[in-house]
Design a protein around this motif. Structure first.
Motif, PDB file in Angstrom:
ATOM      1  N   ALA A 204     -11.413 -32.660   4.786  1.00  0.00           N
ATOM      2  CA  ALA A 204      -9.989 -32.409   5.011  1.00  0.00           C
ATOM      3  C   ALA A 204      -9.134 -33.444   4.291  1.00  0.00           C
ATOM      4  O   ALA A 204      -8.087 -33.112   3.711  1.00  0.00           O
ATOM      5  CB  ALA A 204      -9.693 -32.420   6.510  1.00  0.00           C
ATOM      6  N   VAL A 205      -9.561 -34.707   4.317  1.00  0.00           N
ATOM      7  CA  VAL A 205      -8.833 -35.762   3.598  1.00  0.00           C
ATOM      8  C   VAL A 205      -8.766 -35.436   2.109  1.00  0.00           C
ATOM      9  O   VAL A 205      -7.692 -35.476   1.488  1.00  0.00           O
ATOM     10  CB  VAL A 205      -9.503 -37.134   3.814  1.00  0.00           C
ATOM     11  CG1 VAL A 205      -8.890 -38.183   2.882  1.00  0.00           C
ATOM     12  CG2 VAL A 205      -9.376 -37.584   5.264  1.00  0.00           C
ATOM     13  N   VAL A 206      -9.914 -35.104   1.535  1.00  0.00           N
ATOM     14  CA  VAL A 206      -9.991 -34.822   0.098  1.00  0.00           C
ATOM     15  C   VAL A 206      -9.151 -33.601  -0.263  1.00  0.00           C
ATOM     16  O   VAL A 206      -8.414 -33.600  -1.256  1.00  0.00           O
ATOM     17  CB  VAL A 206     -11.466 -34.629  -0.313  1.00  0.00           C
ATOM     18  CG1 VAL A 206     -11.570 -34.143  -1.758  1.00  0.00           C
ATOM     19  CG2 VAL A 206     -12.242 -35.933  -0.134  1.00  0.00           C
ATOM     20  N   GLN A 207      -9.240 -32.556   0.556  1.00  0.00           N
ATOM     21  CA  GLN A 207      -8.481 -31.334   0.277  1.00  0.00           C
ATOM     22  C   GLN A 207      -6.981 -31.574   0.386  1.00  0.00           C
ATOM     23  O   GLN A 207      -6.200 -31.158  -0.483  1.00  0.00           O
ATOM     24  CB  GLN A 207      -8.921 -30.230   1.248  1.00  0.00           C
ATOM     25  CG  GLN A 207      -8.313 -28.854   0.971  1.00  0.00           C
ATOM     26  CD  GLN A 207      -7.013 -28.642   1.737  1.00  0.00           C
ATOM     27  OE1 GLN A 207      -6.879 -29.085   2.887  1.00  0.00           O
ATOM     28  NE2 GLN A 207      -6.058 -27.975   1.123  1.00  0.00           N
ATOM     29  N   LEU A 208      -6.561 -32.265   1.437  1.00  0.00           N
ATOM     30  CA  LEU A 208      -5.129 -32.519   1.634  1.00  0.00           C
ATOM     31  C   LEU A 208      -4.578 -33.475   0.581  1.00  0.00           C
ATOM     32  O   LEU A 208      -3.386 -33.424   0.252  1.00  0.00           O
ATOM     33  CB  LEU A 208      -4.886 -33.081   3.036  1.00  0.00           C
ATOM     34  CG  LEU A 208      -5.044 -32.079   4.192  1.00  0.00           C
ATOM     35  CD1 LEU A 208      -5.099 -32.803   5.530  1.00  0.00           C
ATOM     36  CD2 LEU A 208      -3.886 -31.072   4.174  1.00  0.00           C
ATOM     37  N   ALA A 209      -5.442 -34.343   0.041  1.00  0.00           N
ATOM     38  CA  ALA A 209      -5.020 -35.261  -1.011  1.00  0.00           C
ATOM     39  C   ALA A 209      -5.003 -34.580  -2.376  1.00  0.00           C
ATOM     40  O   ALA A 209      -4.555 -35.173  -3.368  1.00  0.00           O
ATOM     41  CB  ALA A 209      -5.937 -36.479  -1.050  1.00  0.00           C
TER      42      ALA A 209
END
Length: 292
Positions: free
Chosen positions: A230-235
């Motif tokens: 989720a961190v990678v996708q949202l970033a």
């Protein structure tokens, strides 16, 4: 409210300071007393003098190095148990309400669903056992005190080396540049919690005089792998996050694969749901970390 806070420079403490200022509450930092190592003895009576005139003592300072606690348990129990006991006794002497920040990790390994406050705490590490002993000392000193169990906190400055979200952004960017993927533990589950959400609810509960043990986590839960993805996708970083096992990460501490919790007590008392962790993660990444 007039608050005194330990751990003001920490992940949760810094959020408590910021949210208190926004609410118009006075929140002052209390330096953590030095114990042991040839230091003069510190007594509860001495600490009580520092608490005079305050409504609430928020004890957010802690030894959070779970791995180091396994190799230096005396330091762990000094920091998380003995200091907490002294502060609880001092608060009782000064007539000050106390809020102790604890961990959802101390429930242990008994279940595979989110833990509720009525379930037994069976810690599997020195860190979590020291936090449980701290809880017990806080409630023994004054039954009207509040113990707040939370975990998997994120937020704060990207410059903080312990900023989990910022470090995963760094890791993903490095992987993208090298043309490789990243891996994360798909077995351990918990609740990613925005420090601002927890700080806001902590102050609300303290203001309302809520007592006893209370879970305080964002809504929902995730594996470490789902969290990192989720961190990678949202970033907006086009890097694959592949699942790995807990055994892939060499650890001294026997940390439970289940650190999930449910805000059962707050729900029973009529408190509104905490924000969903994904929504709060998006707000943090697109707000505080937007320029990172």
């Amino acid at each position: 409210m007039k608050l005194l806070l330990t751990g003001a420079g920490g992940l949760l403490g810094s959020a408590v300071m910021a949210v208190a200022a926004e609410r118009g509450d006075q929140c002052d930092a209390l330096s953590r007393p030095a114990l042991g190592g040839g230091q003069p003895a510190v007594t509860a009576a001495q600490l009580a003098n520092s608490l005079a005139g305050y409504d609430v003592l928020v004890h957010a300072a802690a030894n959070t190095n779970v791995e180091a606690c396994e190799t230096a348990p005396d330091d762990c129990y000094r920091d998380n148990f003995l200091l907490t006991e002294l502060l609880a006794q001092a608060a009782a002497l000064a007539g000050v309400h106390m809020v102790f920040v604890s961990s959802t990790g101390l429930y242990g390994t008994a279940g595979d669903t989110p833990y509720r406050e009525y379930e037994a705490a069976v810690p599997t590490t020195h860190h979590h056992r020291s936090k449980l002993l701290g809880e017990q000392s806080v409630l023994a000193a004054n039954a009207s005190n509040l113990v707040l169990r939370t975990g998997w906190l994120f937020g704060g400055s990207a410059a903080n080396p312990k900023n989990f979200v910022a470090r995963r952004v760094d890791e993903a960017r490095a992987a993208l540049a090298a043309g490789r993927h990243i891996e994360s533990n798909a077995e351990q589950r918990g609740v990613p919690c925005w420090n601002r959400d927890v700080a806001t609810r902590l102050l609300d509960l303290a203001d309302a005089g809520v007592a006893g043990v209370v879970n305080c986590v964002n809504s929902g839960n995730a594996s470490r792998c789902e969290y990192v993805a989720a961190v990678v996708q949202l970033a907006g970083i086009a890097v694959e996050v592949k699942p790995s096992t807990a055994a892939s990460f060499a650890r001294k501490a026997r940390v439970s694969n289940n650190e999930m919790a449910d805000n059962w007590k707050m729900a029973m008392l009529g408190w509104p749901d905490m924000p969903d962790w994904r929504a709060s993660l998006a707000a943090y990444l697109h707000g505080d970390l937007a320029a990172y």
